[in-house]
Motif scaffolding. Sequence first.
Motif, PDB file in Angstrom:
ATOM      1  N   GLY A  64       0.794  -1.217   0.000  1.00 18.36           N
ATOM      2  CA  GLY A  64       0.000   0.000   0.000  1.00 18.36           C
ATOM      3  C   GLY A  64       0.828   1.269   0.000  1.00 18.36           C
ATOM      4  O   GLY A  64       0.294   2.363   0.172  1.00 18.36           O
TER       5      GLY A  64
ATOM      6  N   LYS B 177       3.493   1.914  -4.775  1.00 22.81           N
ATOM      7  CA  LYS B 177       4.439   1.535  -5.834  1.00 22.81           C
ATOM      8  C   LYS B 177       3.719   1.283  -7.158  1.00 22.81           C
ATOM      9  O   LYS B 177       4.121   1.788  -8.208  1.00 22.81           O
ATOM     10  CB  LYS B 177       5.220   0.279  -5.403  1.00 22.81           C
ATOM     11  N   THR B 178       2.640   0.509  -7.096  1.00 20.89           N
ATOM     12  CA  THR B 178       1.899   0.208  -8.315  1.00 20.89           C
ATOM     13  C   THR B 178       1.273   1.479  -8.894  1.00 20.89           C
ATOM     14  O   THR B 178       1.240   1.679 -10.108  1.00 20.89           O
ATOM     15  CB  THR B 178       0.810  -0.842  -8.017  1.00 20.89           C
ATOM     16  N   THR B 179       0.805   2.334  -7.985  1.00 17.90           N
ATOM     17  CA  THR B 179       0.237   3.602  -8.443  1.00 17.90           C
ATOM     18  C   THR B 179       1.290   4.430  -9.178  1.00 17.90           C
ATOM     19  O   THR B 179       1.003   5.073 -10.189  1.00 17.90           O
ATOM     20  CB  THR B 179      -0.324   4.378  -7.244  1.00 17.90           C
TER      21      THR B 179
HETATM   22  N1  LIG Z   1      -8.007   2.799  -8.023  1.00 15.02           N
HETATM   23  C1  LIG Z   1      -7.843   3.065  -6.706  1.00 15.02           C
HETATM   24  N2  LIG Z   1      -8.817   3.681  -6.014  1.00 15.02           N
HETATM   25  C2  LIG Z   1      -8.673   3.963  -4.706  1.00 15.02           C
HETATM   26  N3  LIG Z   1      -7.592   3.666  -3.995  1.00 15.02           N
HETATM   27  C3  LIG Z   1      -6.577   3.056  -4.615  1.00 15.02           C
HETATM   28  C4  LIG Z   1      -6.654   2.715  -6.006  1.00 15.02           C
HETATM   29  N4  LIG Z   1      -5.502   2.091  -6.350  1.00 15.02           N
HETATM   30  C5  LIG Z   1      -4.745   2.069  -5.238  1.00 15.02           C
HETATM   31  N5  LIG Z   1      -5.374   2.635  -4.204  1.00 15.02           N
HETATM   32  C6  LIG Z   1      -4.835   2.810  -2.861  1.00 15.02           C
HETATM   33  O1  LIG Z   1      -3.626   3.504  -2.987  1.00 15.02           O
HETATM   34  C7  LIG Z   1      -2.667   3.000  -2.079  1.00 15.02           C
HETATM   35  C8  LIG Z   1      -1.437   2.569  -2.848  1.00 15.02           C
HETATM   36  O2  LIG Z   1      -1.745   1.396  -3.579  1.00 15.02           O
HETATM   37  P1  LIG Z   1      -0.678   0.677  -4.488  1.00 15.02           P
HETATM   38  O3  LIG Z   1      -1.378  -0.451  -5.158  1.00 15.02           O
HETATM   39  O4  LIG Z   1      -0.013   1.648  -5.354  1.00 15.02           O
HETATM   40  O5  LIG Z   1       0.333   0.128  -3.414  1.00 15.02           O
HETATM   41  P2  LIG Z   1       1.576  -0.832  -3.629  1.00 15.02           P
HETATM   42  O6  LIG Z   1       2.729  -0.150  -3.037  1.00 15.02           O
HETATM   43  O7  LIG Z   1       1.673  -1.270  -5.025  1.00 15.02           O
HETATM   44  O8  LIG Z   1       1.164  -2.061  -2.691  1.00 15.02           O
HETATM   45  P3  LIG Z   1       1.469  -3.636  -2.872  1.00 15.02           P
HETATM   46  O9  LIG Z   1       2.835  -3.836  -2.329  1.00 15.02           O
HETATM   47  O10 LIG Z   1       0.438  -4.286  -1.993  1.00 15.02           O
HETATM   48  O11 LIG Z   1       1.331  -3.974  -4.304  1.00 15.02           O
HETATM   49  C9  LIG Z   1      -3.342   1.871  -1.346  1.00 15.02           C
HETATM   50  O12 LIG Z   1      -3.793   2.359  -0.097  1.00 15.02           O
HETATM   51  C10 LIG Z   1      -4.492   1.477  -2.204  1.00 15.02           C
HETATM   52  O13 LIG Z   1      -5.564   1.004  -1.441  1.00 15.02           O
END
Ligand SMILES: Nc1ncnc2c1ncn2[C@@H]1O[C@H](COP(=O)(O)OP(=O)(O)OP(=O)(O)O)[C@@H](O)[C@H]1O
Lengths: 251, 307, 314
Positions: free
Chosen positions: A41, A44-46
Amino acid sequence: MAEPLLAVRGLTKRFGGLVATDRVDLEVADGETLAVIGPNGAGKTTLIGQLSGDLVPDAGTIRFAGEDVTALPAPTRSQRGLARSFQITSIFPEFTALDNVALAVQAHAGHSFRFWTPARAERALREPARATLEQVGLGARAAVAAGTLAHGEQRQLEIAMALATRPRLLLLDEPVAGMGADESQRMVQLLRALRGHHTIVLVEHDMDVVFALADRISVMVYGRVIASGAPEAIRANAEVRRAYLGEEIPA
Amino acid sequence: MNWLLVVEQCLNGLQFGVMLFLMAAGLTLVFGIMNLVNLAHGSLYMVGAYLATAAFNRTGSFLAAVAFALAATLAIGMLVEVIALRTLYERDHLDQVLATFGLILFFNEAVAIVWGRAALFTAVPRALSGHLQVLPGIPYPAYRAVIILVGLAVALLLYVVVSRTRLGMLIRAGASNRTMVGALGVNIRLLYTVVFGFGAALAALGGAMAGPIYSVLPGMGEEILIQVFVVIVIGGIGSIRGALVGAVVVGMVDTLGRAFLKPMLSTVLGPSAADNAGPALASMLIYILMAAVLFFRPQGLFPAVRS
Amino acid sequence: MRSARALTLLAGFLVLGLVPVVAALANQPFYLDLFRRIMIFAIAAVSLDLILGFGGMVSFGHAAYLGIGAYAVAIPAFYGIHSGLVQWPLALALSGLAALAIGAVSLRTSGVSFIMITLAFAQMLYYLGISINAWGADDGMRLARRSQFGGVVDLANAYVFYYVVFGVLVALLWLGHRLIHARFGVVIRAAKSNEPRMRAIGFATFRYKLAAFVIAGAGGGLAGALLTNQTEYLTPSYMHWTRSGDIMVMVILGGMGTLYGPVLGAVAFLLLEDILSAWTVHWQVVLGPLLVLVVLYARRGLYGLLPGAGARDG
Ligand SMILES: Nc1ncnc2c1ncn2[C@@H]1O[C@H](COP(=O)(O)OP(=O)(O)OP(=O)(O)O)[C@@H](O)[C@H]1O
Ligand SMILES: [Mg+2]
């Protein structure tokens, strides 16, 4: 001094009240492998989504190869040489593995307003696709429907599709996620072979993988990059240890 | 242009908008909560209109007729939900469209078997056959004024139910998290059946009130249904507020367009060209509006937040 | 298995090709008429399937293009232009243009909105048709003559007309076969399968989907041009939304995402309609629930029942 291949300034993305990417600055030099780590969370993916053009940032700029690409849609960025893989496998399940990769080749081989010649008969599409499949170790599985491949093989296919677009920058979102030890070993070998030939942004949880591959590491927590530097420096950084390395790290 | 006419047509537009809203509210609720595209929603409107008209012609009491139509359509709606639609919630929209298309064919024909293909007529109930002075010097048919009031009351009621009651809470929770609602021990199947029946009753209310002023005939439901689609697309799918705003806008634009486009065009183009172009353009107006809204806001004016 | 299917298909075409012979021998010209109508709707269904089955775009407004094609024949005829060489290209061009405009707006959305919007635009054209008094309004108008081809091909001859329609259908299937396996078709199919992935590997999918939408629209227009010739009558009801529904049902019934399925679907649907309507005027009261049952319990379509149809359709 040469301009970095990728330069991100003040990138910000909000989901309602949540700031998923918070004024992120990043630079990736040509030929470098940058690992982005951070807890679940962290955003990173964002971040990858905004770099690839799948998500529109609320603020900030992304420069790639000397050009401001912030406003360009995903397909155009792909044409400029940005390729991504997905954390959650995203393939064309009804198509064969070879078809999947050939599609990626086709996307970068002129327009597709061609209505007559069967695409499967176009050697200019099939041969590079086959070579890429061989490269990732899926040569023997070319004719299998992608949806029926094993999980690890689908992850390899993800990489093959990104590679087949002949990218200048590879954005890899947790390529070894959910793999067994053997599979993950093979994937690391593949990535090691790509290193140096390709510029890579690698999102990864597995620290062994990260330290094996990264030239530099950036650490994200709550949407922010809290530290960036050489692997040894990151390993030694107290703030990082507290915020991240001290935590339980999912396998 | 005289102001009497303008005010009257504005009220007519509002009245039509209210009818559209009664339909749109049920449709958008059912879509927002069960993720079901129900083309047969128009059929429920038609069934309501037929039942009310037939009952009114037989009993002479409009109120009793409307009550009967509401109750009967509610029952029919719940029956249809249990027999056919419930299995469709998990299916893709294409399947839903096809199956409910089949239901439309059935209902239109069933109605024709019972009442024939010719339009059914009924008078405005005597107590409401006069005019009200809505503004000094501006009379307006009492019956249409009542439709407006009923529609606005329903909008208010819906707002209260959805935002203030336990049922509304379940509805909102069900839309965003059906497993959670299930885990709370609420019978989600029953909840869905009730919501569907509720939507059916709203459609029937619209149909029952339409009886005395529009023609009651097979296929009447789809005529309004497609305009309701325009409403929902403009307002934003799944949003009650969007449905209300969209309905009033569409009702106004359509009504005013039909009333004033031709005279306005004839001052520009001359009467004979306006005779041809006026009605054609008026009939296209709401669709052009829809295209324009979509161009700027593909999600509609009030996109429902879904995760 | 492949050859079993090829044989079945060949047999199917043979049957269609021999209908006029049988009709002549049995002295039942009615069958000529019926099967010509079936093939015309098959053309419409095949073109819809390009976007619906292969492209995953659930357009509920295909009858609009049918109607435009019909008007493109009837309006020139009304003003004394009977040449098919004018009318038919006009039908293709106008319906393609309409599809371009409608597609450009509706493809900005997806899912339910897309269904509702395509339906709404088609209905808009229907209302437009019934409000133009000069061209028959809701009564429509008679077609004085079938399209003329300089005396070379005489559509007034029922047999000639039949084989023209047959030829158009076969040509369309052949073109469709090429198209879905060519680069263009691969893009359309893959975009149905996983559009975000398509965009990530570098395809600007919108333009391909729009192009497919236009091609499908033009196919519908061609069917419409044939349909007015078939009935020798123009009516706005060709554009009525129930007809869009009918064409959609043909596609699903036959097997969407297959090339020949929609043809099977058209045959089955219109034969069923013919049989049911001979039995009772209220045949739709039977057809409706039947449709619900098909959707609930038999959604693979008739094509899936053919021998050897398990492999990917070709
Ligand atoms: N489309 C969306 N709408 C609302 N919230 C989102 C959306 N996509 C991601 N989030 C929120 O944004 C935050 C970052 O999410 P993200 O997927 O980028 O994390 P991450 O670092 O990739 O996590 P992981 O290691 O679990 O893959 C999280 O709290 C997630 O719930
Ligand atoms: Mg992630």
